[in-house]
Design a protein around this motif. Structure first.
Motif, PDB file in Angstrom:
ATOM      1  N   LEU A   1    -101.656 -49.415 -20.584  1.00 58.84           N
ATOM      2  CA  LEU A   1    -101.206 -48.396 -19.638  1.00 58.84           C
ATOM      3  C   LEU A   1    -100.155 -48.997 -18.725  1.00 58.84           C
ATOM      4  O   LEU A   1    -100.412 -50.001 -18.045  1.00 58.84           O
ATOM      5  N   LEU A   2     -98.972 -48.390 -18.680  1.00 58.05           N
ATOM      6  CA  LEU A   2     -97.921 -48.857 -17.788  1.00 58.05           C
ATOM      7  C   LEU A   2     -97.673 -47.820 -16.701  1.00 58.05           C
ATOM      8  O   LEU A   2     -97.754 -46.616 -16.936  1.00 58.05           O
ATOM      9  N   LEU A   3     -97.414 -48.297 -15.504  1.00 58.84           N
ATOM     10  CA  LEU A   3     -97.045 -47.458 -14.366  1.00 58.84           C
ATOM     11  C   LEU A   3     -95.728 -47.976 -13.819  1.00 58.84           C
ATOM     12  O   LEU A   3     -95.509 -49.188 -13.745  1.00 58.84           O
ATOM     13  N   ALA A   4     -94.852 -47.068 -13.418  1.00 61.01           N
ATOM     14  CA  ALA A   4     -93.561 -47.473 -12.874  1.00 61.01           C
ATOM     15  C   ALA A   4     -93.128 -46.482 -11.811  1.00 61.01           C
ATOM     16  O   ALA A   4     -93.381 -45.269 -11.923  1.00 61.01           O
ATOM     17  N   LEU A   5     -92.501 -46.990 -10.772  1.00 59.46           N
ATOM     18  CA  LEU A   5     -91.911 -46.119  -9.768  1.00 59.46           C
ATOM     19  C   LEU A   5     -90.625 -45.527 -10.330  1.00 59.46           C
ATOM     20  O   LEU A   5     -89.857 -46.221 -11.006  1.00 59.46           O
ATOM     21  N   PRO A   6     -90.369 -44.240 -10.093  1.00 59.76           N
ATOM     22  CA  PRO A   6     -89.152 -43.612 -10.632  1.00 59.76           C
ATOM     23  C   PRO A   6     -87.917 -44.057  -9.866  1.00 59.76           C
ATOM     24  O   PRO A   6     -87.272 -43.282  -9.162  1.00 59.76           O
ATOM     25  N   VAL A   7     -87.587 -45.329  -9.959  1.00 60.74           N
ATOM     26  CA  VAL A   7     -86.454 -45.902  -9.244  1.00 60.74           C
ATOM     27  C   VAL A   7     -85.172 -45.225  -9.716  1.00 60.74           C
ATOM     28  O   VAL A   7     -84.968 -45.012 -10.907  1.00 60.74           O
ATOM     29  N   GLY A   8     -84.294 -44.899  -8.760  1.00 62.72           N
ATOM     30  CA  GLY A   8     -83.031 -44.261  -9.094  1.00 62.72           C
ATOM     31  C   GLY A   8     -83.045 -42.772  -8.898  1.00 62.72           C
ATOM     32  O   GLY A   8     -81.999 -42.128  -8.946  1.00 62.72           O
ATOM     33  N   VAL A   9     -84.227 -42.177  -8.665  1.00 67.84           N
ATOM     34  CA  VAL A   9     -84.303 -40.739  -8.404  1.00 67.84           C
ATOM     35  C   VAL A   9     -84.924 -40.483  -7.047  1.00 67.84           C
ATOM     36  O   VAL A   9     -85.458 -39.420  -6.776  1.00 67.84           O
ATOM     37  N   GLY A  10     -84.850 -41.467  -6.152  1.00 69.64           N
ATOM     38  CA  GLY A  10     -85.347 -41.301  -4.804  1.00 69.64           C
ATOM     39  C   GLY A  10     -86.730 -41.895  -4.621  1.00 69.64           C
ATOM     40  O   GLY A  10     -87.456 -42.160  -5.569  1.00 69.64           O
ATOM     41  N   GLY A  11     -87.106 -42.142  -3.378  1.00 68.35           N
ATOM     42  CA  GLY A  11     -88.425 -42.664  -3.072  1.00 68.35           C
ATOM     43  C   GLY A  11     -88.427 -44.182  -3.013  1.00 68.35           C
ATOM     44  O   GLY A  11     -87.400 -44.846  -3.144  1.00 68.35           O
ATOM     45  N   PRO A  12     -89.591 -44.779  -2.813  1.00 63.32           N
ATOM     46  CA  PRO A  12     -89.685 -46.235  -2.670  1.00 63.32           C
ATOM     47  C   PRO A  12     -89.321 -46.949  -3.967  1.00 63.32           C
ATOM     48  O   PRO A  12     -89.464 -46.414  -5.057  1.00 63.32           O
ATOM     49  N   SER A  13     -88.863 -48.178  -3.822  1.00 64.61           N
ATOM     50  CA  SER A  13     -88.421 -48.946  -4.984  1.00 64.61           C
ATOM     51  C   SER A  13     -89.350 -50.107  -5.310  1.00 64.61           C
ATOM     52  O   SER A  13     -89.047 -50.893  -6.202  1.00 64.61           O
ATOM     53  N   ARG A  14     -90.480 -50.242  -4.608  1.00 63.64           N
ATOM     54  CA  ARG A  14     -91.418 -51.328  -4.902  1.00 63.64           C
ATOM     55  C   ARG A  14     -92.835 -50.862  -4.587  1.00 63.64           C
ATOM     56  O   ARG A  14     -93.059 -50.052  -3.684  1.00 63.64           O
TER      57      ARG A  14
END
Length: 645
Positions: A86-99
């Protein structure tokens, strides 16, 4: 008993059909990779992600969300697969926190299909990582286990995919994030945590410290963490009037003397309007509506999951019967088929009974909440509009329409968005895949789209104090005169609709200059340096019949307004058919993703932020023959004239 895992710990899995539930408190991308016994991922076809959500034995969500439910069937996996990660990732590049260090620690749980929790893991210790392998299901000596991983990657999805030995990982990561961006563009944003009134800052009043940059997430969905429960004041009991939602604490006062303990309730609690957390009745109703939305999403998800399980179980039992030649024919086979069908019907009937019970409670709640809503939250047919008066302050939110699911089409949940608007609006005048739109001719659909835009503009004008909201219209071809008549004839527009290339160019230049000035004031922390007489209110531009009459420069300005305008109180409402704008190519794709798509007829294009159901949206049209919209706009115009004296 649930096993609470720590990093590296494993636990046996008693079932083959499972759900992996993710709760992150902020939108995250959820995916899964399939690997062989040596941990190798054969290729992109072994990765389930929002752009390709289904693989044999694994299905993930098609969008970023704060909560996910991933379906796993270990028996359906290919024989060569020995690991499911299972992988989780922040939707970096479409707004919101980056870490991940900037958000709450994600929580994952492996459960049976009945919801029984088998193992859970809270992923702590993350900081600069923007992607993480949360856990893995692995096969060892014929038995499946779950292991807590928590392996993070500072390089995000691309670094994670590269670590799996995949070719062109950066390109694949871009494909996944692009699919996520499309999903976020159609998602209804969940309510953000409550901000005390004293801390609420109007977009139109720049107060940033010197050299502060504008918020990069402005105009994108807010943090979908539900509003935090307010602490109860002492001195009185709290009555829980709805499952999973706590009412506001009562005012402290001595409890009346009782001669005997009260009898326990014998049925479901009676719904009460405003029975939710909040500091004011408006906030309580807002939170209650969102609670109803979430309850309907989750109870429907449970029903659909139960039906899927019943169907799968029946299929497996029938497969076992048909695999034995001795039971394919004759009485034995017929009896086995009848027994499988009976079990299926029993499971679905029990699921439907539970759904009907929850739906009945929600319908009863809707019947008391709907009449109690203030004008900003109410439909146009609500009597509250007949008692309308121009308000003295901005409300928390605005109703953009209604949402419902096919399991109970009669239960309409108000679609509320926070004010000031954080995203522009796109009223789609095209047919798309809507069955209702395909039944209408092109001219009628265009007229309905502009009528919908006018109704939304009228609501925005009505809920703001006099002079705090200004509407502009760009109608290059002049084809929207009839639908725009209520705005023009009541005098609520800043100026007559801009027509022709010259008029549109002048209007766009005026609004882009306004955004530039406000952004410079924000960055410099110098609100007092704005020109004398500068209007500090919010502005809305309605663009009708795009792209007719718009050149490349105008298109660039519209994209700029969509990107930068909401952070300084300049909003965009496009009335357009995306197919007709296709001549511009993919250059307009970021524009459509920045805007919240709404339709002039019923269409199931919106998704909730919890489980991703496809919700049918219905616009808030004025009842046929009603004069309420003009009546409200005339009061707005009178108040603006008095304010301008």
């Amino acid at each position: 008993m649930t096993a609470e895992l720590v990093r590296g710990q494993n636990h046996p899995l008693p079932d083959n059909r499972l759900e992996i539930r993710v709760s992150a408190g902020h939108p995250v991308v959820a995916g899964a990779t399939l690997a062989d016994e040596q941990g190798r991922v054969a290729g992109v076809e072994w990765i389930a992600h929002p752009g390709s959500p289904a693989l044999p034995g694994v299905e993930v969500s098609q969008q970023a969300a704060a909560d996910h439910r991933l379906a796993v069937d270990l028996e359906a996996l290919p024989e060569s697969v020995h690991r499911v990660s299972l992988l989780l990732a922040l939707p970096v590049g479409v707004g919101g926190p980056s870490r991940f260090g900037a958000v709450a620690a994600p929580f994952v749980a492996v459960t049976g299909l009945d919801g029984t929790e088998i193992a859970s893991y809270t992923i702590t210790g993350l900081d600069s990582e923007s992607a993480v392998f949360a856990l893995e299901l692995y096969r060892r000596q014929g038995a499946w286990k779950v292991r807590a991983m928590g392996q993070g990657y500072e390089g995000g999805l691309a670094a994670m995919l590269a670590d799996q030995g995949l070719e062109r990982p950066t390109e694949l990561a871009g494909t996944i994030l692009d699919a996520v961006a499309r999903g976020m563009a159609r998602s209804v944003s969940a309510p953000p945590p409550r901000v005390p009134d004293a801390e609420r800052v109007r977009h139109s009043t720049p107060t940033a410290p010197p050299n502060a940059a504008p918020d990069p997430a402005a105009g994108l969905p807010q943090d979908p963490t539900p509003p935090p429960a307010q602490p109860a004041t002492s001195g009185g009991p709290i009555s829980y009037a709805h499952p999973r939602r706590r009412p506001a604490a009562p005012d402290p006062q001595p409890a009346p003397p009782q001669s005997a303990p009260a009898a326990p309730p014998t049925g479901p609690p009676t719904p009460v309007a405003g029975d939710a957390t909040g500091w004011s009745m408006e906030e309580r109703l807002y939170n209650q509506v969102w609670g109803m939305f979430e309850d309907l999403a989750r109870t429907t998800a449970a029903y659909r999951s139960a039906c899927d399980f019943a169907e799968s179980r029946m299929d497996q039992e029938l497969d076992r019967v048909l695999s034995d030649p001795r039971s394919r024919i004759g009485g034995t086979g017929d009896a086995a088929r009848a027994a499988a069908r009976a079990k299926h019907d029993e499971l679905t009937d029990r699921a439907r009974e539970a759904l009907d019970r929850d739906l009945a409670q929600l319908v009863a709640e809707s019947e008391v909440v709907e009449p109690a809503l203030p004008a900003a939250f109410a439909r146009w047919d609500n009597p509250v509009w007949h008692a309308y008066r121009v308000p003295m302050e901005i409300p928390m939110a605005l109703r953009l329409g209604d949402l419902h699911l096919p399991e109970q089409t009669g239960l309409r949940i108000p679609m509320l968005v926070r004010l000031p608007l954080e995203r522009g609006l796109w009223v789609d005048s095209g047919r798309g895949r809507s069955e209702a739109a395909n039944l209408l001719d092109e001219g009628t659909l265009r007229r309905l789209a502009l009528d919908t835009a006018v109704a939304h503009a009228a609501r925005l004008l009505a809920v703001y104090p006099a002079g705090d909201f200004t509407v502009h219209v760009a109608d290059a071809a002049g084809s929207g005169a009839a639908a725009l008549a209520p705005l023009v004839e009541t005098g609520v527009l800043a100026a007559p609709p801009a027509a022709g290339a010259a008029g549109v160019t002048a209007l766009l230049a005026q609004l882009t200059e306004r955004v530039d000035l406000l952004q410079m004031a924000v960055r410099a922390g110098a609100a007092d340096a704005l020109p004398p007489g500068f209007d500090p209110g919010e502005h809305l531009l309605i663009v009708h019949d795009f792209p007719h009459g718009f050149d490349d420069r105008a298109v660039t300005q519209l994209r700029y307004l969509a990107d930068e305008g909401p952070s300084v109180g300049v909003h965009l409402m496009m009335v357009a058919d995306r197919e007709e704008a296709s001549a511009y190519g993919p250059v307009l794709d970021p524009l459509w993703r920045k805007l919240l798509r709404i339709t002039p007829v019923a269409d199931d294009h919106l998704a909730d932020p919890w489980v991703g159901h496809a919700w049918t949206y219905e616009p808030p049209l004025v009842p046929q023959g009603s004069g309420i919209l003009r009546q409200v706009l005339m009061q707005v115009a009178d108040a603006r004239r008095q304010w301008g004296r």
